[in-house]
Design a protein around this motif. Structure first.
Motif: not given
Length: 179
Positions: A22-23, A58-63, A90-91
């Motif tokens: 996801e990121a 990682v999910r916090t960064g892509t929230r 891929d973000g």
């Protein structure tokens, strides 16, 4: 060790691999991987708790991107625009494929003039729909381009494969579609 803990490493690895995808982080998550070669950063062995925590970080960064994808999916669903394959990869937000009719409805909602078919009851020209959607999308999002390709689906139907957008473009798109 309880029964759920016995399965934890496999589930934690799958969760971590999903969060990395996801990121847009390419990290193979394998047990017993060989030592990394030159120019490769190895991911050491993690406990299931560490793997879950790393996935959470990682999910916090892509929230923001995940929220934008959900808002876009919900908005399109409210208009009954069929784009079922929206996902974060891929973000970015991958939009997936849709029918020419759904793409035409989306173009109209974004301000494109109605399409004039060459003859009554004739099918939509997918290439023209793609161009209309491309232009309407760019006008709505302040110039953000979206890649649109016309292709055949596995069942032989013509579909428009829409590319990916960033979270900011998704937010502008949702704002434009609010009713």
């Amino acid at each position: 060790m309880s029964q759920p803990d016995a399965l934890a490493p496999r589930h934690a690895a799958a969760e971590l691999a999903s969060a990395f995808r996801e990121a847009g982080i390419r990290v193979p998550v394998q047990r017993g991987a060989p030592e990394p070669g030159p120019g490769v950063v190895g991911l050491g062995a993690l406990s299931p708790a560490e793997a879950r925590r790393l996935a959470q970080l990682v999910r916090t960064g892509t929230r923001r991107t995940l929220k934008a994808a959900r808002a876009l999916r919900d908005t399109l669903d409210a208009y009954r625009i069929d784009l079922p394959d929206i996902l974060v990869r891929d973000g970015r937000i991958a939009l997936g494929a849709t029918s020419p009719a759904a793409a035409e409805r989306l173009a109209r909602l974004l301000g494109a003039a109605p399409s004039v078919p060459s003859a009554p009851d004739s099918p939509l020209d997918a290439d023209r729909v793609a161009e209309r959607l491309r232009n309407a999308f760019a006008a709505t999002t302040g110039g953000e381009a979206v890649d649109i390709r016309v292709r055949k689906s596995p069942d032989g139907e013509t579909v428009l494969a829409l590319g990916s957008i960033d979270a900011a473009a998704a937010h502008r798109l949702v704002t434009a579609l609010r009713f």
